[in-house]
Design a protein around this motif. Structure first.
Motif, PDB file in Angstrom:
ATOM      1  N   LEU A  36       0.836  -1.220   0.067  1.00 37.89           N
ATOM      2  CA  LEU A  36      -0.051  -0.201  -0.139  1.00 37.89           C
ATOM      3  C   LEU A  36       0.876   1.163   0.041  1.00 37.89           C
ATOM      4  O   LEU A  36       0.246   2.268  -0.205  1.00 37.89           O
TER       5      LEU A  36
ATOM      6  N   GLN B   6       1.931  10.730   1.742  1.00 40.27           N
ATOM      7  CA  GLN B   6       2.173   9.655   2.550  1.00 40.27           C
ATOM      8  C   GLN B   6       1.394   9.735   4.088  1.00 40.27           C
ATOM      9  O   GLN B   6       1.374  10.685   4.573  1.00 40.27           O
TER      10      GLN B   6
ATOM     11  N   LYS C 154       0.450   3.955   3.982  1.00 42.65           N
ATOM     12  CA  LYS C 154      -0.070   4.120   2.869  1.00 42.65           C
ATOM     13  C   LYS C 154       0.305   5.371   1.874  1.00 42.65           C
ATOM     14  O   LYS C 154       0.927   6.399   2.927  1.00 42.65           O
ATOM     15  N   SER C 155       0.236   5.235   0.651  1.00 41.61           N
ATOM     16  CA  SER C 155       0.584   6.427   0.124  1.00 41.61           C
ATOM     17  C   SER C 155      -0.392   6.952  -1.170  1.00 41.61           C
ATOM     18  O   SER C 155      -0.993   5.977  -1.304  1.00 41.61           O
ATOM     19  N   MET C 156      -0.423   7.955  -1.631  1.00 39.58           N
ATOM     20  CA  MET C 156      -1.436   8.366  -2.790  1.00 39.58           C
ATOM     21  C   MET C 156      -0.559   9.439  -3.583  1.00 39.58           C
ATOM     22  O   MET C 156      -0.180  10.559  -3.045  1.00 39.58           O
TER      23      MET C 156
ATOM     24  N   ARG D 124      -2.328   4.416  -5.319  1.00 36.11           N
ATOM     25  CA  ARG D 124      -1.269   4.196  -4.463  1.00 36.11           C
ATOM     26  C   ARG D 124       0.206   4.214  -4.754  1.00 36.11           C
ATOM     27  O   ARG D 124       1.088   4.521  -3.915  1.00 36.11           O
ATOM     28  N   ARG D 125       0.309   4.104  -6.016  1.00 40.54           N
ATOM     29  CA  ARG D 125       1.657   4.008  -6.599  1.00 40.54           C
ATOM     30  C   ARG D 125       1.491   4.740  -8.084  1.00 40.54           C
ATOM     31  O   ARG D 125       0.678   4.379  -8.807  1.00 40.54           O
TER      32      ARG D 125
ATOM     33  N   TRP E 202      -2.307  -2.500  -3.437  1.00 36.16           N
ATOM     34  CA  TRP E 202      -2.520  -1.132  -3.894  1.00 36.16           C
ATOM     35  C   TRP E 202      -3.891  -0.663  -4.016  1.00 36.16           C
ATOM     36  O   TRP E 202      -4.135   0.365  -4.606  1.00 36.16           O
TER      37      TRP E 202
ATOM     38  N   HIS F 105      -7.215   1.291  -2.909  1.00 37.72           N
ATOM     39  CA  HIS F 105      -7.741   2.675  -2.388  1.00 37.72           C
ATOM     40  C   HIS F 105      -8.186   2.353  -0.622  1.00 37.72           C
ATOM     41  O   HIS F 105      -8.001   3.290  -0.106  1.00 37.72           O
TER      42      HIS F 105
END
Length: 453
Positions: free
Chosen positions: A122, A162, A179-181, A206-207, A294, A296
């Motif tokens: 994620l 992040q 998690k990242s977005m 997310r990536r 990955w 959401h």
């Protein structure tokens, strides 16, 4: 570029969460839980090729819920100094002691906790600089503005963020996750004879490699906008309706609210008596998948730290389950389903993670070809839903369909129906894409009340 030197640290957040739980117990709580959330994001916008706004935000917030017998209370706060934590927790315990008893209030049972949750992908450590963000936003705007008929930019943007979080309970649970977005998009304006129309396109993931190409997003924003110029009104009537996939997720949102355990337990759901029954057509499947890499809405465990898993919420048209947290499960005398949704400092709600309606076999184009007189819905606003009866109406804009072809844009119309009836006649198209936490293909309903002139 990738830079992991300043990535969120889940271990530190887990330590803070564990400390808050211990402070709550020392302050007189019989049981307690603590949530910690940290986020960092950068977003900028451009207009007419020039940088318009840059926003950088960072936050570190905490929430504690405490139990004194069957009484509970919670607080959310951002002062994580020793004095700030102590004051907030003492306030929560004092509130719990005077709160009314809730017979269903308690932490999740220890045997239900996720002892070995899956490792989900994620978090991507890619770090877009402000210059990179500006370049992406400017490229999207340039492509959108190049579409014939587009005259102005509302906004073109790019962003990255992040985050990290941790959740701990006095029953021994303590886990963290990152998690990242990443996202970009544009909203542009087209004008004709003094009348202006606006539309947009955007992509988030997310990536970075899962984002739609910049050229595709820019072209989509411009073309959608240009096609909307010169909308007309239409006569009211009962017409077949196609809902574009960008708005079809509205039906999943309505379904999620109707099968939320707390709503069902309160008796305020139009599906409160439908568990185990056919709600959709036999070929309809709606899946909730919390462990999608990955995704959401992905999570290795639910908002109470309990085991969650992939499930067919609608299986061959039949409603199989409610979205249950611990409290609503106790009230309904059912087993929890792992659908608790975390609330910072408050009792958890209940809802889906990654929910999607499986695609059908017919393309959206073929659906339109078969319609002699109907409407294609592209945008919704101001929805109204009676949660007890399922009566639903919404303002929409889109296109008139005549003799199997898209004839002209329409606006200032409404569509309405009862969702129990609509669900039973809903037909999915084949154009499913995964763009967010709720995903649906375009859908067709053979007759709905359309309000116009």
């Amino acid at each position: 570029m990738t830079d992991t030197s300043n990535a969120p640290d889940t271990t530190r957040l887990q330590d803070i969460a564990a400390d808050l739980v211990q402070r709550a117990l020392k302050a007189g709580a019989d049981a307690a839980e603590a949530s910690i959330g940290e986020s960092r994001s950068t977003e900028l916008s451009v207009r007419d090729g020039k940088l318009e706004e840059v926003e950088r935000s960072e936050s570190l917030d905490a929430g504690v819920r405490v139990f004194v017998g069957k009484q509970q209370a919670g607080v959310a706060f951002s002062d994580l100094s020793a004095a700030g934590c102590e004051q907030s927790i003492e306030r929560a315990v004092a509130m719990a002691r005077v709160a009314p008893e809730d017979p269903y209030s308690a932490l999740a049972e220890a045997e239900r906790l996720a002892q070995d949750p899956p490792e989900l992908a994620l978090f991507d450590a890619t770090n877009w600089s402000p210059a990179e963000l500006e370049k992406k936003a400017a490229q999207i705007e340039e492509i959108a503005r190049a579409v014939d008929g587009v005259t102005m930019t509302d906004s073109a943007f790019a962003s990255m963020g992040q985050g990290a979080a941790a959740y701990a309970t006095s029953t021994g649970f303590n886990r963290g996750w990152r998690k990242s977005m990443f996202s970009y998009g544009a909203s542009v304006i087209a004008e004709k004879d003094g009348a202006m129309e606006r539309d947009y396109a955007a992509s988030s993931a997310r990536r970075p490699e899962d984002l739609k190409p910049i050229a595709e997003i820019g072209a989509e924003a411009g073309e959608r906008t240009a096609r909307r110029v010169g909308p007309r009104k239409i006569e009211s009537g009962s017409l077949p309706v196609v809902f574009d996939r960008r708005v079809a997720g509205t039906f999943l949102s309505a379904l999620s609210g109707a099968i939320s355990g707390p709503a069902v337990a309160r008796g305020v759901s139009f599906l409160r008596d439908k568990r185990g029954e056919a709600v959709f057509a036999e070929n309809i499947n709606i899946i909730d998948d919390p462990h999608k890499h990955w995704g959401h809405g992905s999570a290795p465990f639910d908002g109470e730290g309990t085991v969650n898993r992939r499930s067919a919420v609608i299986d061959k048209g039949r409603l199989t389950t409610w979205f249950l947290n611990s409290a609503s499960a106790r009230q309904l005398e059912l087993a929890p389903t792992g659908h608790a949704r975390r609330s910072m400092g408050g009792p958890p709600g209940a809802g889906p993670t990654n929910l999607h309606l499986e695609a059908g076999n017919q393309s959206r184009a073929d659906m339109i070809t078969a319609i002699a007189d109907g409407v294609l819905i592209m945008e919704m606003f101001g929805p109204s839903l009676n949660s007890n009866t399922g009566d639903w109406s919404v303002g929409v804009s889109g296109y008139k369909i005549e003799q199997g072809e898209i004839a002209y844009p329409v606006s200032e119309i409404t569509v309405a129906g009862n969702l129990i009836d609509v669900f039973g006649r809903l037909v999915p198209a084949s154009d499913l894409e995964f763009r967010g936490a709720l995903n649906a293909p375009s859908v067709f309903v053979d007759a709905m009340a359309v309000g116009g002139l």
